[in-house]
Scaffold this active site. Structure first.
Site, PDB file in Angstrom:
ATOM      1  N   SER A  70     -40.325  29.346  -6.824  1.00 34.26           N
ATOM      2  CA  SER A  70     -40.298  28.349  -6.631  1.00 34.26           C
ATOM      3  C   SER A  70     -41.394  28.192  -6.723  1.00 34.26           C
ATOM      4  O   SER A  70     -42.373  27.577  -7.373  1.00 34.26           O
ATOM      5  CB  SER A  70     -40.402  27.694  -5.077  1.00 34.26           C
ATOM      6  OG  SER A  70     -38.629  27.772  -4.998  1.00 34.26           O
ATOM      7  N   ASP A  83     -30.029  27.383  -0.205  1.00 35.27           N
ATOM      8  CA  ASP A  83     -30.326  26.565   0.751  1.00 35.27           C
ATOM      9  C   ASP A  83     -28.754  25.497   0.936  1.00 35.27           C
ATOM     10  O   ASP A  83     -28.749  24.963   2.194  1.00 35.27           O
ATOM     11  CB  ASP A  83     -31.270  25.164   0.481  1.00 35.27           C
ATOM     12  CG  ASP A  83     -32.541  26.397  -0.190  1.00 35.27           C
ATOM     13  OD1 ASP A  83     -32.792  26.928   0.300  1.00 35.27           O
ATOM     14  OD2 ASP A  83     -33.428  25.687  -0.833  1.00 35.27           O
ATOM     15  N   TYR A 126     -37.080  40.808  -1.342  1.00 32.40           N
ATOM     16  CA  TYR A 126     -36.171  39.660  -1.722  1.00 32.40           C
ATOM     17  C   TYR A 126     -35.318  40.323  -3.051  1.00 32.40           C
ATOM     18  O   TYR A 126     -35.345  40.808  -4.226  1.00 32.40           O
ATOM     19  CB  TYR A 126     -37.591  38.957  -2.771  1.00 32.40           C
ATOM     20  CG  TYR A 126     -36.984  37.689  -3.300  1.00 32.40           C
ATOM     21  CD1 TYR A 126     -36.034  37.330  -3.650  1.00 32.40           C
ATOM     22  CD2 TYR A 126     -38.524  36.745  -3.925  1.00 32.40           C
ATOM     23  CE1 TYR A 126     -35.794  35.821  -3.535  1.00 32.40           C
ATOM     24  CE2 TYR A 126     -38.330  35.227  -4.248  1.00 32.40           C
ATOM     25  CZ  TYR A 126     -36.639  34.784  -4.573  1.00 32.40           C
ATOM     26  OH  TYR A 126     -36.483  33.612  -4.740  1.00 32.40           O
ATOM     27  N   LYS A 137     -35.115  38.863   2.411  1.00 30.28           N
ATOM     28  CA  LYS A 137     -34.478  37.533   1.670  1.00 30.28           C
ATOM     29  C   LYS A 137     -33.333  37.454   0.763  1.00 30.28           C
ATOM     30  O   LYS A 137     -33.393  38.216  -0.436  1.00 30.28           O
ATOM     31  CB  LYS A 137     -35.927  36.665   1.066  1.00 30.28           C
ATOM     32  CG  LYS A 137     -35.500  35.859   0.525  1.00 30.28           C
ATOM     33  CD  LYS A 137     -37.292  34.993   0.051  1.00 30.28           C
ATOM     34  CE  LYS A 137     -36.930  34.094  -1.262  1.00 30.28           C
ATOM     35  NZ  LYS A 137     -35.867  32.971  -1.324  1.00 30.28           N
TER      36      LYS A 137
HETATM   37  C1  LIG Z   1     -31.389  31.300  -7.051  1.00 24.40           C
HETATM   38  C2  LIG Z   1     -32.767  30.401  -6.343  1.00 24.40           C
HETATM   39  O1  LIG Z   1     -33.428  30.412  -6.635  1.00 24.40           O
HETATM   40  N1  LIG Z   1     -33.041  30.715  -4.524  1.00 24.40           N
HETATM   41  C3  LIG Z   1     -33.426  29.839  -3.924  1.00 24.40           C
HETATM   42  C4  LIG Z   1     -33.982  30.915  -2.892  1.00 24.40           C
HETATM   43  O2  LIG Z   1     -33.913  31.936  -2.573  1.00 24.40           O
HETATM   44  C5  LIG Z   1     -33.235  28.372  -3.361  1.00 24.40           C
HETATM   45  O3  LIG Z   1     -33.912  28.488  -3.099  1.00 24.40           O
HETATM   46  C6  LIG Z   1     -32.255  28.026  -4.738  1.00 24.40           C
HETATM   47  O4  LIG Z   1     -33.324  26.642  -4.946  1.00 24.40           O
HETATM   48  C7  LIG Z   1     -31.915  26.465  -3.991  1.00 24.40           C
HETATM   49  O5  LIG Z   1     -30.886  26.872  -3.097  1.00 24.40           O
HETATM   50  C8  LIG Z   1     -31.493  25.415  -4.729  1.00 24.40           C
HETATM   51  O6  LIG Z   1     -29.994  25.625  -5.256  1.00 24.40           O
HETATM   52  C1  LIG Z   2     -36.355  29.921  -3.685  1.00 29.63           C
HETATM   53  C2  LIG Z   2     -36.907  30.479  -3.433  1.00 29.63           C
HETATM   54  O1  LIG Z   2     -37.094  31.316  -1.842  1.00 29.63           O
HETATM   55  C3  LIG Z   2     -38.479  30.667  -3.876  1.00 29.63           C
HETATM   56  O2  LIG Z   2     -39.054  30.428  -4.512  1.00 29.63           O
HETATM   57  O3  LIG Z   2     -38.888  32.566  -3.797  1.00 29.63           O
END
Ligand SMILES: CC(=O)N[C@H](C=O)[C@@H](O)[C@H](O)[C@H](O)CO
Ligand SMILES: CC(=O)C(=O)O
Length: 306
Positions: free
Chosen positions: A52, A195, A140, A168
């Site tokens: 993110s 999520d 991760y 994670k």
């Molecule tokens: C594949 C991916 O990016 N997974 C994220 C982190 O683990 C989640 O937070 C997703 O953004 C979220 O579950 C929405 O699909």
């Molecule tokens: C989605 C998540 O956990 C990250 O942004 O790394």
């Protein structure tokens, strides 16, 4: 008595978005405003520079700038876990040292992503980061983007070191999640990644979650976590369903982060657009995103009262 890892780190962490100026450059003031927005909402902390946070789309210098701004703003108020994964081990080591120097609470990394790496290569990549700082390390695991399948055996091996405190788990299998929990042994944390199945992840052993959609509805995930802990599982399921309806709508936009960042701007928190190749939202998306934003705000009001 020293506090254990679980006690120290369990809980809900927003996977924080990037914050750029209108030209797309990292904007330290905007980073600070975004970090500040998350204080006082019941969160344990922030996960900086992950998926993110677009760490993989930034230079090492930009990643350092982001982390320093976050720490200056919220150190002591929120725990700060920083993602230091990069394609070269050398760059990850540099970021790990920087994280320790500036007082982050923990480091975390994905495997290097361009080459198809053996388990031995990934292990060595992570080990160099672990050895280069005194900070706790959180693996991760996100196989759908990295292509790397993390074995419980490697988790067990790494977790034998006191510095390796958790994983994670962004893969979708809650069975794998539970197996990592077992492999890690006593006082080893697992954070739920998807999520959409936060509640399922907790039931299967997760100690909390780190998520990319928490950033636009942190209050709802904190409530979900609170209800799970209080054994209010039927209500938690109802809330997870509400959250999932929001996520399903979010995933229809040109990019998840573009949509999320646009909604934050409607709340007065400017973070710019995501960095390409992640697409920004288009003008034609604005009205429906405003409606979705209103819906989230209404859910927060409704559920906070319960
Ligand atoms: C594949 C991916 O990016 N997974 C994220 C982190 O683990 C989640 O937070 C997703 O953004 C979220 O579950 C929405 O699909
Ligand atoms: C989605 C998540 O956990 C990250 O942004 O790394």
């Amino acid at each position: 008595m020293m506090m254990g890892n679980i006690e120290t780190f369990e809980g809900i962490y927003v996977a924080m978005y990037s914050a750029y100026d209108d030209k797309g450059e990292v904007d330290a003031e905007r980073v600070k405003q975004l970090a500040r927005y998350y204080v006082g909402k019941g969160l344990r902390g922030l996960y900086v520079g992950g998926s993110s946070g677009e760490g993989m789309l930034q230079t090492a210098e930009e990643r350092k700038l982001v982390l320093e701004a976050v720490l200056e703003e919220v150190r002591g108020e929120l725990k700060v876990i920083v993602h230091v994964g990069a394609n070269s081990t050398r760059e990850s080591v540099e970021l790990s040292r920087h994280a320790e120097l500036h007082g982050a609470d923990a480091i975390s990394a994905v495997p290097a992503i361009y080459y198809r790496l053996s388990e031995a290569a990934v292990e060595n990549h992570w080990q160099q980061m672990i050895d280069s700082s005194r900070l706790p390390f959180i693996i991760y695991n996100i196989p759908q983007t990295t292509g790397f399948q993390l074995s419980p055996k490697l988790v067990q091996k790494l977790a034998a070191q006191p510095k390796v405190i958790g994983v994670k788990m962004s893969g979708e299998s809650t069975f794998d999640l539970q197996q990592y929990k077992v492999a890690g042994g006593d006082d080893f944390l697992v954070f739920n990644g998807p999520d959409e199945q936060f509640l399922a992840g907790r039931i299967m052993g997760a100690d909390g979650g780190i998520g990319g959609t928490y950033g636009i509805m942190p209050e709802l995930f904190c409530k979900l976590n609170e209800w799970y802990e209080a054994n209010r599982v039927a209500e938690a399921q109802e809330l997870q369903y509400e959250i999932n309806a929001v996520i399903k709508r979010l995933l229809t936009y040109p990019s998840l982060y573009g949509a999320a960042k646009y909604m934050l701007s409607l709340r007065g928190v400017e973070t710019g657009e995501p960095r390409l190749p992640l697409l920004p939202v288009r003008e034609e998306n604005h009205a429906s995103l405003a409606a979705l934003n209103d819906h989230i705000i209404a859910l927060v009001a409704q559920y906070s009262a319960r």
